[in-house]
Design a protein around this motif. Sequence first.
Motif, mmCIF file in Angstrom:
data_model
loop_
_atom_site.group_PDB
_atom_site.id
_atom_site.type_symbol
_atom_site.label_atom_id
_atom_site.label_comp_id
_atom_site.label_asym_id
_atom_site.label_seq_id
_atom_site.Cartn_x
_atom_site.Cartn_y
_atom_site.Cartn_z
ATOM 1 N N PHE A 58 0.836 -1.186 0.000
ATOM 2 C CA PHE A 58 0.000 0.000 0.000
ATOM 3 C C PHE A 58 0.876 1.243 0.000
ATOM 4 O O PHE A 58 1.853 1.323 0.722
ATOM 5 N N SER A 59 0.497 2.213 -0.805
ATOM 6 C CA SER A 59 1.230 3.460 -0.889
ATOM 7 C C SER A 59 0.235 4.615 -0.827
ATOM 8 O O SER A 59 -0.716 4.672 -1.623
ATOM 9 N N LEU A 60 0.447 5.518 0.125
ATOM 10 C CA LEU A 60 -0.425 6.672 0.256
ATOM 11 C C LEU A 60 -0.308 7.587 -0.958
ATOM 12 O O LEU A 60 -1.302 8.143 -1.436
ATOM 13 N N ARG A 61 0.884 7.711 -1.480
ATOM 14 C CA ARG A 61 1.095 8.542 -2.675
ATOM 15 C C ARG A 61 0.337 7.967 -3.867
ATOM 16 O O ARG A 61 -0.308 8.698 -4.631
ATOM 17 N N ALA A 62 0.382 6.655 -4.033
ATOM 18 C CA ALA A 62 -0.349 6.018 -5.126
ATOM 19 C C ALA A 62 -1.855 6.159 -4.922
ATOM 20 O O ALA A 62 -2.600 6.311 -5.896
ATOM 21 N N LEU A 63 -2.307 6.129 -3.668
ATOM 22 C CA LEU A 63 -3.726 6.315 -3.386
ATOM 23 C C LEU A 63 -4.175 7.721 -3.772
ATOM 24 O O LEU A 63 -5.257 7.902 -4.354
ATOM 25 N N LEU A 64 -3.354 8.718 -3.495
ATOM 26 C CA LEU A 64 -3.696 10.085 -3.874
ATOM 27 C C LEU A 64 -3.747 10.244 -5.391
ATOM 28 O O LEU A 64 -4.644 10.907 -5.932
ATOM 29 N N PHE A 65 -2.808 9.635 -6.098
ATOM 30 C CA PHE A 65 -2.846 9.674 -7.558
ATOM 31 C C PHE A 65 -4.063 8.916 -8.092
ATOM 32 O O PHE A 65 -4.663 9.319 -9.094
ATOM 33 N N ALA A 66 -4.428 7.820 -7.434
ATOM 34 C CA ALA A 66 -5.606 7.059 -7.852
ATOM 35 C C ALA A 66 -6.872 7.887 -7.663
ATOM 36 O O ALA A 66 -7.757 7.890 -8.530
ATOM 37 N N PHE A 67 -6.972 8.600 -6.535
ATOM 38 C CA PHE A 67 -8.122 9.482 -6.339
ATOM 39 C C PHE A 67 -8.149 10.579 -7.395
ATOM 40 O O PHE A 67 -9.220 10.949 -7.887
ATOM 41 N N GLY A 68 -6.996 11.083 -7.765
ATOM 42 C CA GLY A 68 -6.933 12.097 -8.820
ATOM 43 C C GLY A 68 -7.387 11.558 -10.163
ATOM 44 O O GLY A 68 -8.134 12.218 -10.901
ATOM 45 N N ALA A 69 -6.949 10.355 -10.506
ATOM 46 C CA ALA A 69 -7.332 9.751 -11.782
ATOM 47 C C ALA A 69 -8.820 9.427 -11.814
ATOM 48 O O ALA A 69 -9.514 9.718 -12.801
ATOM 49 N N VAL A 70 -9.327 8.846 -10.728
ATOM 50 C CA VAL A 70 -10.743 8.500 -10.675
ATOM 51 C C VAL A 70 -11.594 9.766 -10.646
ATOM 52 O O VAL A 70 -12.618 9.862 -11.334
ATOM 53 N N GLY A 71 -11.165 10.753 -9.873
ATOM 54 C CA GLY A 71 -11.909 12.010 -9.820
ATOM 55 C C GLY A 71 -11.929 12.717 -11.163
ATOM 56 O O GLY A 71 -12.958 13.253 -11.590
ATOM 57 N N GLY A 72 -10.804 12.726 -11.850
ATOM 58 C CA GLY A 72 -10.753 13.325 -13.180
ATOM 59 C C GLY A 72 -11.646 12.587 -14.165
ATOM 60 O O GLY A 72 -12.335 13.200 -14.990
ATOM 61 N N GLY A 73 -11.647 11.276 -14.087
ATOM 62 C CA GLY A 73 -12.530 10.494 -14.953
ATOM 63 C C GLY A 73 -13.991 10.737 -14.645
ATOM 64 O O GLY A 73 -14.832 10.807 -15.551
ATOM 65 N N MET A 74 -14.312 10.901 -13.351
ATOM 66 C CA MET A 74 -15.698 11.177 -12.981
ATOM 67 C C MET A 74 -16.132 12.564 -13.454
ATOM 68 O O MET A 74 -17.286 12.752 -13.847
ATOM 69 N N VAL A 75 -15.239 13.523 -13.412
ATOM 70 C CA VAL A 75 -15.564 14.861 -13.916
ATOM 71 C C VAL A 75 -15.815 14.797 -15.425
ATOM 72 O O VAL A 75 -16.786 15.366 -15.933
ATOM 73 N N LEU A 76 -14.948 14.099 -16.140
ATOM 74 C CA LEU A 76 -15.153 13.961 -17.589
ATOM 75 C C LEU A 76 -16.431 13.196 -17.903
ATOM 76 O O LEU A 76 -17.153 13.531 -18.836
#
Length: 169
Positions: A58-76
Amino acid sequence: MAERTEERTRDADAQSGSDLGIDIGESESAQTDAAVGESVTDGSTVTDDSTKERGSYFSLRALLFAFGAVGGGMVLGGLIPLVPFTELLGVLLGGFVYGLLASERRYLEIGLAGGISGGATAVFSLLPQLAAGLNGTRLFAIAGGVGLVLALVGHYFGRDLRSGLTKDL
């Protein structure tokens, strides 16, 4: 043909630095000391076991990037008008892009980001109905489960495309 394979093997070993078992980011003097087994400037001895560090689960940094990717996809996905549940398709898109760009497998992080984002989006988009008596916990669980599955599927296909693009023919 055998010469070509031998050249690629030597090139890969030279680029990765795996023949000495050392990290790429170390300084030149630390690399020579580690190769000989001598003590480094702080007095500690560097061995092969101490320089190899395994990746964590588990990586907190990877989790933050994952939230960014999922959030960006949800916005699109939310930009598509008059079509319901396009935010959840955005979770699939975010997982796909994250899998395409990530250098390691991060299924735990992308699944967690997809599940939480999907559940939270469903609950927040139906707040008036929740006040009227809709069960918010059940709604969060269902939408979170769908978001988790879509994020994992997107990540899998993104990783599959990445490995297909980077594989030698």
